[in-house]
Write an enzyme that holds these catalytic residues in place. Sequence first.
Site, mmCIF file in Angstrom:
data_model
loop_
_atom_site.group_PDB
_atom_site.id
_atom_site.type_symbol
_atom_site.label_atom_id
_atom_site.label_comp_id
_atom_site.label_asym_id
_atom_site.label_seq_id
_atom_site.Cartn_x
_atom_site.Cartn_y
_atom_site.Cartn_z
ATOM 1 N NE ARG A 1 26.752 9.955 -38.901
ATOM 2 C CZ ARG A 1 25.958 9.146 -38.221
ATOM 3 N NH1 ARG A 1 25.854 7.884 -38.566
ATOM 4 N NH2 ARG A 1 25.267 9.582 -37.187
ATOM 5 C CG ASN B 1 20.929 -6.119 -37.008
ATOM 6 O OD1 ASN B 1 19.753 -6.429 -37.141
ATOM 7 N ND2 ASN B 1 21.438 -5.041 -37.562
ATOM 8 C CG ASN C 1 23.016 -6.657 -40.836
ATOM 9 O OD1 ASN C 1 22.773 -5.982 -39.838
ATOM 10 N ND2 ASN C 1 24.175 -6.586 -41.475
ATOM 11 C CD GLU D 1 21.584 3.632 -36.701
ATOM 12 O OE1 GLU D 1 22.242 3.435 -35.659
ATOM 13 O OE2 GLU D 1 22.122 3.774 -37.814
ATOM 14 C CG ASP D 2 22.949 7.919 -35.727
ATOM 15 O OD1 ASP D 2 22.731 7.937 -36.958
ATOM 16 O OD2 ASP D 2 24.088 7.958 -35.249
ATOM 17 N NE ARG E 1 31.061 -4.837 -32.206
ATOM 18 C CZ ARG E 1 31.329 -3.529 -32.108
ATOM 19 N NH1 ARG E 1 32.544 -3.092 -32.357
ATOM 20 N NH2 ARG E 1 30.395 -2.686 -31.753
ATOM 21 N NE ARG F 1 20.677 1.800 -33.032
ATOM 22 C CZ ARG F 1 21.777 1.546 -32.333
ATOM 23 N NH1 ARG F 1 21.735 1.569 -31.015
ATOM 24 N NH2 ARG F 1 22.915 1.283 -32.946
#
Length: 914
Positions: free
Chosen positions: A871, A692, A718, A827-828, A667, A723
Amino acid sequence: MQRNGGGVGGGGQTWVLRRVRLTWLSFMLFFILVFFPLIAHYYLTTIDEAGGPDKRIFGPRPGGELCEAKHVQDLCRIRESVSEELLQLEAKRQELNGEIARLNLRIEACKRSIDSAKQDLLQLKNVISQTEHSYKELMAQNQPKLSLPVRLLPDKEDPGLPPPKSPRSCRLRSCFDYARCPLTSGFPVYVYDTSSYAWGNNLDPLVKQAFAASVKSNIYVTDNPSIACLYLVLVGEILESSPLPSPSELEKQLKALPYWRSDGHNHVLVHFSRKSMTQNFLYNVSTGRAAVAQSTFLEQQYREGFDLVVSPLVHALSEPNFLEVPPQVPVKRKYLFTFQGERVESLRSSLQEAPPQSFEEELQGDPPADYDDRIIGTLKAVQDSHLDQVLVEFTCKNPKPSLPTEWALCGEREDRLEVLKASTFALVIAPGDGQLVASAGCGMRLFEALEVGAIPVMLGDHSRLPYHQFIRWTEAAIIVPKPRVTELHFLLRSLSDNDMLAMRRQGRFLWETYFSTSENVLNTILASIRTSIQVPAAPIKDEPAHEIPHKAGKLAGTDANLADNGDLDLGPVETEPPYASPCFLRNFTYTAADTYRSWNRAPGPFHLFPHTPLDPVLPSEAKFLGSGTGFRPIGGGSGGSGKEFQAALGGNVPREQFTVVMLTYEREEVLMNSLERLNGLPYLNKVVVVWNSPKPPSDDLLWPDIGLPIVVVRTEKNSLNNRFLPWDVVETEAILSIDDDAHLRHDEIMFGFRVWREARDRIVGFPGRYHAWDVNHQSWLYNSNYSCELSMVLTGAAFFHKYYAYLYSYVMPQAIRDMVDEYINCEDIAMNFLVSHITRKPPIKVTSRWTFRCPGCPQALSHDDSHFHERHKCINFFVKVYGYMPLLYTQFRVDSVLFKTRLPHDKTKCFKFI
């Protein structure tokens, strides 16, 4: 003839007449055209004069009488307008000429001021240079220059140290050669090849294979024996089918080792036990100055502070499956406590004799030499009382071989684990022989109890538990002397749920860190010796960043949306150049002064330090362990004065910056806009763009010039885990993790940075989320609705310490990172689980904006319907891995007193804590 002549003469006359007529006609026309207008003009003038000035017809009229004519009125107006404009332009021209003259005077004055300022600046530079020189002189006078000690290596024919008075008196100070292990040596370890000594071929193949794999991955192992600080020799476990060497033969083989140097100083003989009945063949062997690390010791053999009690090697080659480990909650299980074992020597007499006498009656006579019979009777009485459900069995169908006076294990390992999974406490009875201070059987029971979350209860305080010099076992186990067996039931029932959960969590920490795998066992042995001789751990290596070259374009402008900073000042006008956070400030004090605290840092409310002695020293460790200095350094605030506070960063750290880590994937336009928005951000060290995508950036892509380095890092695959990799280009402790489509104002970022500096062990960010329990499905749910309570802060816009990047990438269970790669999600959540598990604190949310996404950006992955279902699965999977739910709820939100809260009209305000 006449006719012809007359004809000729008549023609000539006609031509003459015509000519005369033309001349006359021309004269008349000339007279009319010339004289007639003159006559007429004279006549008309005479008439006007005769009639007077008021009766003139054709003469010029005075004043504006001529403009009364309709056909010339427009022309008159045009003439007047042009005249006025000319007058105005002339006035402006004169005014501009005057302004130009004044500006020229000001330019000359500015030039003179610039020259004067240059002179002042030059004088200030000279003063600063002189001040720095004076400062260096004062520092040199008060602080002598300290250099690293010169490493002196002993000769190959090293005579060794003077012999100790007796082998039993060996201690580090008398039997260890510190000269081979300077503080700056890095603790090199040389490992003998098992094929280089005679009994190496008789070792258990699984033990040899596990030991070789652990050695291969250890960072301290060296191939150069001449520089080694420590020498490891694997001496067991020996196969049951192989004959044991005699003590004299074994001593000869040890002395034949190439680097034994007559007494074996700085050698460690490692004996791994895979069975409860292990051979203690080193009992009658004189090991000289070589230390022994094994699971079984007799009192006459064990040298306190020199030898090492290690845990048995249960998982030789297999990794523990975290999904099979039972959860840590609920706290109370089916059985209050359980014990299964058999002691052949005393079992028959215990079952046939009458109930034992009370301790008061025994005190009147001779004290009993063995309390095992009384333990059996007491535990049976508790079981028969049915006050609590307990399980005690003192007979086994298939008892495992054990040492004399030791309680044999019953059945297979899988059957024992099933019983322990239903047990709140697991009894571990020490051997009846007081001379047996450590045994592999007790170590096996301890290992199995910690593995499944049963709190160990050690009956017998004379036993040495594994690594007891460093591990504070009272935080994970209950150690009770055998005479108190009658009070054991009361003691166990008096413990609160919070205390039991804390002990269970500490036990899980110890098992995962020191016991679970062969690699952990070997690392623990080396860490024990390294800590004992006070050698700092080796620094951990950062993740090397492979940079992608890129072209910088024009200077980035300032986003108009960022100009509105509210009432919060961003900081000083003159920003400082990039500088890195200091490294290795506590590398020695952490090893020498914080021994117990570092070895017993379980994830609990009183343990704020996130790694163990097995982990190398991290470069960013200093500030995390505490940066309070007790004084207000330069750059701090000035109390309640808002102006001075806004002009400085404040806090107890004089200088500090942060690094922006931005993850992106194909992007480019969105990324360029996000980078431009960082232009002019104070205290920003650099921007690290984690590229990535497998495709490199476009060749014609022009990156914005924000006045600071922009490092584009190429990744191997990827993965959202990229991060949180500890990149070597990140030189600051503070990391602002931000998505490429996140839109934050500069005042919000600065306020978040200020808050993080006062809560360095927490995640401090902007978008908050929370978890909830689904009663119908008996599972955890991820919730992103607006609420007055939260338990997570998304790392798409959050500050965290670089320390957690090491833990996430190198310490956190691999199963969690695999889950993130599988779903390309969560990942968060994983980072929030990790930090809450370590600190037992919730994250901190700052500001109150309801959205931080940039308008008009392409749709992200989070807008997919499957995003939330994944999630939900991640949260439940992470709970299985950790064994409990580490996330904590909070209603706390930090807002600056200078920050204006703007909420939509349809939203309900939460309580705001300032």
